[in-house]
Design a protein around this motif. Structure first.
Motif, PDB file in Angstrom:
ATOM      1  N   LEU A 129     -82.353 -19.122  24.661  1.00  0.00           N
ATOM      2  CA  LEU A 129     -83.513 -18.447  24.119  1.00  0.00           C
ATOM      3  C   LEU A 129     -83.695 -18.739  22.665  1.00  0.00           C
ATOM      4  O   LEU A 129     -84.645 -18.306  22.072  1.00  0.00           O
ATOM      5  CB  LEU A 129     -83.336 -16.934  24.284  1.00  0.00           C
ATOM      6  CG  LEU A 129     -83.194 -16.519  25.729  1.00  0.00           C
ATOM      7  CD1 LEU A 129     -82.859 -15.059  25.791  1.00  0.00           C
ATOM      8  CD2 LEU A 129     -84.472 -16.763  26.468  1.00  0.00           C
ATOM      9  N   TYR A 172     -93.987 -18.367  20.529  1.00  0.00           N
ATOM     10  CA  TYR A 172     -93.552 -17.359  21.479  1.00  0.00           C
ATOM     11  C   TYR A 172     -92.562 -17.940  22.453  1.00  0.00           C
ATOM     12  O   TYR A 172     -92.752 -19.021  22.970  1.00  0.00           O
ATOM     13  CB  TYR A 172     -94.759 -16.812  22.245  1.00  0.00           C
ATOM     14  CG  TYR A 172     -95.817 -16.230  21.341  1.00  0.00           C
ATOM     15  CD1 TYR A 172     -96.848 -17.006  20.868  1.00  0.00           C
ATOM     16  CD2 TYR A 172     -95.740 -14.906  20.937  1.00  0.00           C
ATOM     17  CE1 TYR A 172     -97.796 -16.493  20.024  1.00  0.00           C
ATOM     18  CE2 TYR A 172     -96.693 -14.378  20.105  1.00  0.00           C
ATOM     19  CZ  TYR A 172     -97.715 -15.170  19.644  1.00  0.00           C
ATOM     20  OH  TYR A 172     -98.639 -14.652  18.804  1.00  0.00           O
ATOM     21  N   ARG A 173     -91.503 -17.182  22.736  1.00  0.00           N
ATOM     22  CA  ARG A 173     -90.548 -17.635  23.743  1.00  0.00           C
ATOM     23  C   ARG A 173     -90.542 -16.679  24.925  1.00  0.00           C
ATOM     24  O   ARG A 173     -90.915 -17.019  26.017  1.00  0.00           O
ATOM     25  CB  ARG A 173     -89.159 -17.726  23.131  1.00  0.00           C
ATOM     26  CG  ARG A 173     -89.020 -18.904  22.220  1.00  0.00           C
ATOM     27  CD  ARG A 173     -87.592 -19.194  21.924  1.00  0.00           C
ATOM     28  NE  ARG A 173     -87.405 -20.588  21.616  1.00  0.00           N
ATOM     29  CZ  ARG A 173     -87.611 -21.143  20.430  1.00  0.00           C
ATOM     30  NH1 ARG A 173     -88.018 -20.401  19.439  1.00  0.00           N
ATOM     31  NH2 ARG A 173     -87.412 -22.430  20.243  1.00  0.00           N
ATOM     32  N   LEU A 174     -90.087 -15.455  24.711  1.00  0.00           N
ATOM     33  CA  LEU A 174     -90.080 -14.486  25.801  1.00  0.00           C
ATOM     34  C   LEU A 174     -91.241 -13.528  25.699  1.00  0.00           C
ATOM     35  O   LEU A 174     -91.735 -13.032  26.686  1.00  0.00           O
ATOM     36  CB  LEU A 174     -88.791 -13.662  25.764  1.00  0.00           C
ATOM     37  CG  LEU A 174     -87.534 -14.392  26.131  1.00  0.00           C
ATOM     38  CD1 LEU A 174     -86.362 -13.432  26.054  1.00  0.00           C
ATOM     39  CD2 LEU A 174     -87.619 -14.943  27.528  1.00  0.00           C
ATOM     40  N   LYS A 191     -97.635 -14.457  24.978  1.00  0.00           N
ATOM     41  CA  LYS A 191     -98.517 -14.893  23.908  1.00  0.00           C
ATOM     42  C   LYS A 191     -99.755 -14.024  23.815  1.00  0.00           C
ATOM     43  O   LYS A 191    -100.234 -13.716  22.722  1.00  0.00           O
ATOM     44  CB  LYS A 191     -98.929 -16.348  24.149  1.00  0.00           C
ATOM     45  CG  LYS A 191     -99.853 -16.904  23.091  1.00  0.00           C
ATOM     46  CD  LYS A 191     -99.851 -18.412  23.136  1.00  0.00           C
ATOM     47  CE  LYS A 191    -100.845 -18.931  24.113  1.00  0.00           C
ATOM     48  NZ  LYS A 191    -102.149 -19.183  23.527  1.00  0.00           N
ATOM     49  N   PRO A 240     -91.305 -12.454  31.506  1.00  0.00           N
ATOM     50  CA  PRO A 240     -90.882 -13.848  31.320  1.00  0.00           C
ATOM     51  C   PRO A 240     -90.536 -14.532  32.620  1.00  0.00           C
ATOM     52  O   PRO A 240     -90.894 -15.687  32.825  1.00  0.00           O
ATOM     53  CB  PRO A 240     -89.657 -13.739  30.415  1.00  0.00           C
ATOM     54  CG  PRO A 240     -89.767 -12.444  29.769  1.00  0.00           C
ATOM     55  CD  PRO A 240     -90.493 -11.540  30.691  1.00  0.00           C
ATOM     56  N   CYS A 241     -89.843 -13.814  33.517  1.00  0.00           N
ATOM     57  CA  CYS A 241     -89.493 -14.454  34.773  1.00  0.00           C
ATOM     58  C   CYS A 241     -90.583 -14.286  35.810  1.00  0.00           C
ATOM     59  O   CYS A 241     -90.394 -14.662  36.961  1.00  0.00           O
ATOM     60  CB  CYS A 241     -88.209 -13.846  35.335  1.00  0.00           C
ATOM     61  SG  CYS A 241     -86.744 -14.592  34.659  1.00  0.00           S
ATOM     62  N   LEU A 243     -83.060 -15.422  32.295  1.00  0.00           N
ATOM     63  CA  LEU A 243     -83.311 -15.249  30.876  1.00  0.00           C
ATOM     64  C   LEU A 243     -82.849 -13.892  30.376  1.00  0.00           C
ATOM     65  O   LEU A 243     -82.940 -13.618  29.196  1.00  0.00           O
ATOM     66  CB  LEU A 243     -84.814 -15.355  30.617  1.00  0.00           C
ATOM     67  CG  LEU A 243     -85.458 -16.576  31.207  1.00  0.00           C
ATOM     68  CD1 LEU A 243     -86.938 -16.386  31.265  1.00  0.00           C
ATOM     69  CD2 LEU A 243     -85.130 -17.771  30.373  1.00  0.00           C
ATOM     70  N   SER A 279     -97.490 -21.739  19.941  1.00  0.00           N
ATOM     71  CA  SER A 279     -96.722 -22.365  21.016  1.00  0.00           C
ATOM     72  C   SER A 279     -96.108 -21.280  21.889  1.00  0.00           C
ATOM     73  O   SER A 279     -95.990 -20.138  21.481  1.00  0.00           O
ATOM     74  CB  SER A 279     -95.623 -23.249  20.446  1.00  0.00           C
ATOM     75  OG  SER A 279     -94.549 -22.456  20.024  1.00  0.00           O
ATOM     76  N   ILE A 315     -93.345 -20.729  25.593  1.00  0.00           N
ATOM     77  CA  ILE A 315     -92.507 -21.314  26.643  1.00  0.00           C
ATOM     78  C   ILE A 315     -92.825 -20.558  27.926  1.00  0.00           C
ATOM     79  O   ILE A 315     -92.782 -19.334  27.960  1.00  0.00           O
ATOM     80  CB  ILE A 315     -91.014 -21.173  26.307  1.00  0.00           C
ATOM     81  CG1 ILE A 315     -90.711 -21.816  24.971  1.00  0.00           C
ATOM     82  CG2 ILE A 315     -90.186 -21.816  27.393  1.00  0.00           C
ATOM     83  CD1 ILE A 315     -89.245 -21.892  24.665  1.00  0.00           C
ATOM     84  N   TYR A 318     -90.737 -20.727  35.185  1.00  0.00           N
ATOM     85  CA  TYR A 318     -91.174 -20.715  36.588  1.00  0.00           C
ATOM     86  C   TYR A 318     -92.606 -21.204  36.722  1.00  0.00           C
ATOM     87  O   TYR A 318     -93.332 -20.769  37.593  1.00  0.00           O
ATOM     88  CB  TYR A 318     -91.042 -19.311  37.206  1.00  0.00           C
ATOM     89  CG  TYR A 318     -89.610 -18.881  37.364  1.00  0.00           C
ATOM     90  CD1 TYR A 318     -89.034 -17.983  36.481  1.00  0.00           C
ATOM     91  CD2 TYR A 318     -88.822 -19.392  38.385  1.00  0.00           C
ATOM     92  CE1 TYR A 318     -87.712 -17.622  36.611  1.00  0.00           C
ATOM     93  CE2 TYR A 318     -87.504 -19.027  38.522  1.00  0.00           C
ATOM     94  CZ  TYR A 318     -86.958 -18.142  37.628  1.00  0.00           C
ATOM     95  OH  TYR A 318     -85.648 -17.765  37.753  1.00  0.00           O
TER      96      TYR A 318
END
Lengths: 587, 420
Positions: free
Chosen positions: A33, A75-77, A80, A203-204, A283, B161, B163, B166
């Motif tokens: 992460l 943004y990762r988790l 957005k 996220p998942c 995650l 940006s 991520i 799935y």
């Protein structure tokens, strides 16, 4: 006006917000992460009296970033869509709840996270926002698009600015209540099209972890369904030098043993959700299932859970000492024996002998009166604690078309008048603003308090009625906020170490816990005109005019004369026919 | 024909790029202008075999050639490369020119807009086995931001940006036994974008068009994954782009070994994405004859004259858009009598017309930057006028609510001609 208890209660409510007293360091981020983001997921299964079971999901994403306006954000988790919304509109805290059904506090106990029926949205803005009303309107419209809910109906006629309730739940510098907006849409219906975008924010998604259980056809086949999104700033660590953002997505659902049509009251994950758990979200740094196996009445165990839990956790939650069986989906031993986890709950003793334990604070509200001119709203607040009294803040929002008469407001406890120590009343403006009534009432121990206020129903303009006006008009639920004294002393809650269901409303004072209750929404009939009348009038008038006028004109201008027998060719015969058919002879 | 100013170092000892840089300091390079320096045929300023050197600012060095006719031909070709041509203007007006008159590349470029949002997304369909990380923040600051700063004259840009986990491509790739890899054929590429687009989401912050750049890390059961072009050969960059939407790149051979950590090489990725960005905007270059040598623009991504070409195209497109919008509004008013035009809408229309006339006058004078500003204002005013919600206040006013004059004199209408 006793400012003492008010100040104390407000300070306590404020102080309950900051979990900055946490002592442990923040949990490390999960795999892959990068710095600064962590996901925890949790499911709490709580058996209710009468054989029902409540399941509460919580997904918490913590993001160590600064969502300033205009800064480029990666943004990762954190989703957005919500991150851009918070940054662009200058939001400090956002709480949105969509609920279908009503939580029966008297039979089920305190809800894990209360929410009123319909849609509820309350937002604290940053103090850098230049025009709060404009930002509020844009925010509700954008959220309406993100969640496919009709939040665009939120406007000035159902928005209020509470002064004592709804203090910030996250970090707050100051609390200028002009930055707070609160609105409820009691008529809003929740269905699958609201669940899908909610699941998309995880996220998942719904592909791994606890979210695989969220199947729409089982979730909406229930007595109570509530999904919520809470965004707030929190301390990054114990020293609280930096701010992180926390997103909690919660979903509470109550499965009814009667409607699921089974004679036996045993439950399992498969029976509830028609799915079982196969793995944790890759995650997530933590993924757990808690089952409430607290014994009642000092019995040893009344509930048996299979398979064997990985551990047992004891905590004091909402003033009660509770025991939980914990299944840790990240521990490798859990999926050793079988590929999937199907938690089963079996009752050891018959259910009917369960004693209902009434909660310390519960309330009801109803409309009384007759006819379509006047009426009375009554709220009954029960304090069932045997020896402690405590204050409660009551917030009532009444639409402008029910004109409240504040001079008829009475608060009666045990037959005597109970004067509130703080009243904030903002009268309504027709078609612009609803009534806002906030009171701080001291509830004596073991008592019922009745708050009544009379109103008069207004006659609306004919374009203001909804398409089905005889259904009635909704009045939003009232909100009761209180610090309820708990029987058992509670320790300081460390946000990172404790389960999520215990840390949304952390308490700084070990002897009481924060409770927010909602009453029922009310359905009130307004005097409704008969909408078919304009059509009836037009038809009648046109018929009368045509018949009368036509008859008179005929009488006045028709002439008769003898007709020759018809002789001659076809053309002459045709001309005769035409002449005969013409009702008016040429003058 | 040079100018008469003094240079610190005689030209003959410099290379062409240094000469260009030195001359740049002396010229008055306003946007839209071109300065051409003609050097003698035998000069050693340009290397052997090069007759025309195009600099990265707004100037070029040309060899004089054997005679005036050769020089004229070279200058004509040079202006076609460095400035606008009939076909590039026609491409800017592509939405209004009927089909058949334009080449296949005509409708590919992004429409002119006041701002663009660029989103970089990393798609990881299998987070359980792949642990992918990319240093997008550093890459954006180092590679993308200089290009966007150069393009800031044209529009406002914002970058973010995300991520996505799935997220799968909608197409199952074929397994190719000879290369023991998976292949995505060229005709299945259009089907890739739609399922992914549902996950990408739209921007909550602004109404500008979004350019999506996706990096897809294939799952373990489908790697390595290559994109095939129409002839069946794997594309060297393993990427493709869709006009007016963005680009997708497939990350190269994954590590077959179990430490599943995938480190994305941002240099390779950003090269492809920036090339796609140029293609999307239409800044790419056509084939040039071998005697032309073009200086590379370096970190900024595009030369000044390429920026000018973009500005010419966008100005013309803006003016055409304003004309279409105002004409549509006028036609609507003719057809529907129920539309209300308030005073502020009328003033916006007047302002749009005035700005368009300004823009056309500036274009005639050759002042590109002020023409572009005027055309942007014209577009803003005309959009505000056309999309004003007050136009629709009475649009759906039902006819039966209008005063009822029909029933009473109704019967009379039939009888009066009979009396006459």
């Amino acid at each position: 006006m006793a400012a003492g208890p008010l100040l104390l209660l407000l300070l306590l409510l404020l102080g309950a917000a900051g979990p900055g007293a946490a002592a442990a360091a923040a949990a490390g981020p999960g795999p892959g992460l990068g710095p600064g983001a962590a996901l925890r997921e949790e499911l709490l299964l709580r058996p209710l009296p009468a054989g029902d079971v409540a399941a509460a999901f919580q997904f918490r994403t913590r993001w160590d970033a600064d969502l300033r306006r205009g800064a480029v954000s990666h943004y990762r988790l954190f989703p957005k869509a919500l991150g851009q919304l918070v940054a662009a509109q200058g939001v400090r805290e956002l709480h949105l709840a969509l609920t279908q059904g009503f939580w029966r506090t008297r039979s089920w106990g305190q809800p894990p996270l209360g929410a009123p029926a319909g849609a509820e949205l309350w937002v604290w803005f940053q103090d850098t926002v230049p025009d709060v009303d404009k930002a509020w309107k844009e925010l509700s419209n954008i959220l309406s698009g993100i969640f496919c809910a009709s939040l665009n109906f939120i406007d000035s006629t159902n928005t209020v600015t509470p002064t004592a309730s709804f203090k910030p739940l996250g970090l707050a510098n100051g609390t200028d209540h002009r930055l707070l907006r609160y609105a409820v849409l009691p008529r809003e219906v929740v269905c699958t099209e609201n669940l899908t975008p909610w699941k998309k924010l995880l996220p998942c998604g719904s592909k791994a972890g606890l979210a695989v259980l969220l199947k729409a056809e089982r979730l909406f086949h229930s007595s109570y369904h509530s999904q919520a999104v809470h965004i707030r700033p929190i301390c990054r660590d114990a020293s609280c030098l930096a701010v992180s953002w926390e997103l909690r997505q919660t979903l509470t659902v109550v499965f009814d043993s009667f409607t699921s049509g089974q004679g036996k009251k045993d439950w399992s994950l498969f029976k509830m959700f028609s799915r079982t758990l196969t793995d944790a979200c890759p995650l997530a740094s933590e993924s757990k299932v808690y089952v409430d196996i607290s014994p009642k009445n000092e019995e040893k165990e009344f509930l048996e859970v299979t398979p064997t839990p990985t551990s047992v956790h004891e905590a004091v939650v909402q003033g009660d000492k509770r025991t939980y069986a914990v299944y840790d989906l990240l521990s490798p031993s859990l999926f050793n024996s079988s590929r999937s986890l199907n938690v089963q709950l079996k009752w050891k003793r018959p259910q009917d002998s369960q004693e209902l334990s009434t909660p310390v604070l519960h309330a009801q509200r109803y409309v009384s009166g007759y006819g379509l001119q006047t009426g009375e709203i009554s709220t009954l607040v029960h304090n069932t604690h045997p020896y402690r009294a405590f204050p409660v803040v009551l917030l009532e929002t009444v639409p402008w078309y029910l004109r409240l008469y504040v001079h008829t407001l009475t608060v009666i406890t045990k037959g005597k008048e109970n004067k509130p120590s703080y009243i904030h009343y903002q009268p309504a403006q027709d078609r612009k603003r609803p009534h806002l009534l906030e009171m701080l009432i001291q509830l004596p121990a073991n008592s019922v308090t009745k708050i009544t206020i009379q109103f008069e129903r207004a006659l609306l303009k004919w374009t203001e009625y909804t398409p089905d006006p005889n259904h009635g008009f909704y009045v939003s639920p009232s909100v009761l906020s209180a610090l309820v004294p708990s029987v058992v002393a509670m320790k300081d809650v460390d946000v990172e170490e404790s389960p999520l269901f215990a840390s949304l409303f952390p308490s700084s004072d070990g002897s009481s816990y924060f409770v927010r209750l909602y009453t029922e929404p009310l359905l009130v009939n307004l005097p409704t005109p008969d909408f078919s009348m304009p059509y009836n009038v037009i038809c009648l008038t046109c018929t009368v005019v045509a018949v009368c006028y036509g008859s008179f004109y005929n009488l006045l201008t028709r002439t008769f004369h003898v007709e020759e027998p018809s002789r001659g060719g076809l053309a002459k015969r045709l001309a005769n026919i035409i002449r005969r058919a013409d009702p008016v002879r040429r003058c | 024909m040079g100018n008469g100013a003094k240079l610190p170092v005689p030209l003959t000892v410099l290379s062409s790029s240094e000469a260009d840089a030195a001359l740049h300091a002396l010229q008055d390079a306003s946007p839209g202008s071109l300065t051409v320096y003609v050097v003698p045929e035998s000069s050693s300023l340009l290397p052997q075999g090069t007759n025309v050197y195009v600099g990265k600012h707004r100037s070029a060095l040309v060899r004089a050639g054997q005679g005036l006719a050769a020089l004229r031909a070279r200058l004509q070709q040079l202006t076609r490369v460095m400035s606008f041509t009939a076909s590039s203007i026609a491409a800017a007006l592509a939405d209004r020119v009927p089909d058949g008159q334009l080449g296949p590349d005509a409708r590919r470029h992004l429409k002119s807009s006041l701002g663009y949002e660029i989103t970089f997304s990393l798609l990881n369909p299998d987070p359980k086995s792949h642990d992918v990380d990319w240093d997008i923040e550093g890459a954006v600051n180092r590679y993308v931001q200089p290009v966007l700063d150069k393009l800031s004259v044209v529009a406002n840009f914002s970058v973010d940006s995300q991520i996505l986990y799935y997220a799968v491509l909608g197409v199952t790739p074929r397994f190719d036994k000879e290369s023991s890899s998976f292949l995505l054929s060229a005709h299945s590429l259009p089907h890739v974008i739609n399922p992914v687009e549902a996950r990408l989401g739209s921007s909550a912050a602004s109404l500008y068009p979004v350019l999506n750049f996706l990096l897809y890390v294939p799952e373990r059961s489908h790697s390595p994954l290559y994109i095939q072009d129409k002839d069946g050969a794997p594309v060297p960059t393993n990427a493709f782009h869709s006009p007016r939407w963005g680009g997708i790149m497939v990350w190269g051979p994954g590590s077959a070994s179990l430490p599943l950590h995938v480190d994305v090489d941002m240099v390779r990725v950003m090269e492809v994405f920036l090339a796609q960005l140029r293609l999307l905007f239409g800044i790419s270059r056509e084939e040039l004859p071998p005697e032309f040598q073009v200086e590379s623009p370096g970190n900024e991504g595009l030369a000044d004259w390429e920026l000018d070409r973009l500005l010419w195209a966008h100005t013309v497109e803006n003016i055409a858009t304003v004309a279409t919008t105002l004409t549509s509004l006028a036609q609507l008013l003719d057809q529907i009598s129920n539309i209300v035009i308030k005073d502020d809408v009328a003033s916006e229309v007047y302002r749009a017309v005035a700005s368009v006339q300004d823009a056309m006058a500036e274009l005639a004078e050759g002042r590109l930057r002020s023409a572009f500003q005027a055309s942007k204002e014209a577009v803003t005013s005309s959009e505000r006028a056309f999309f004003d919600p007050s136009l629709l206040h009475l649009l759906y006013f039902p006819d039966d609510q209008k005063p009822l004059e029909i029933p009473l004199p109704g019967p009379c209408i039939f009888f009066i001609p009979a009396c006459l």
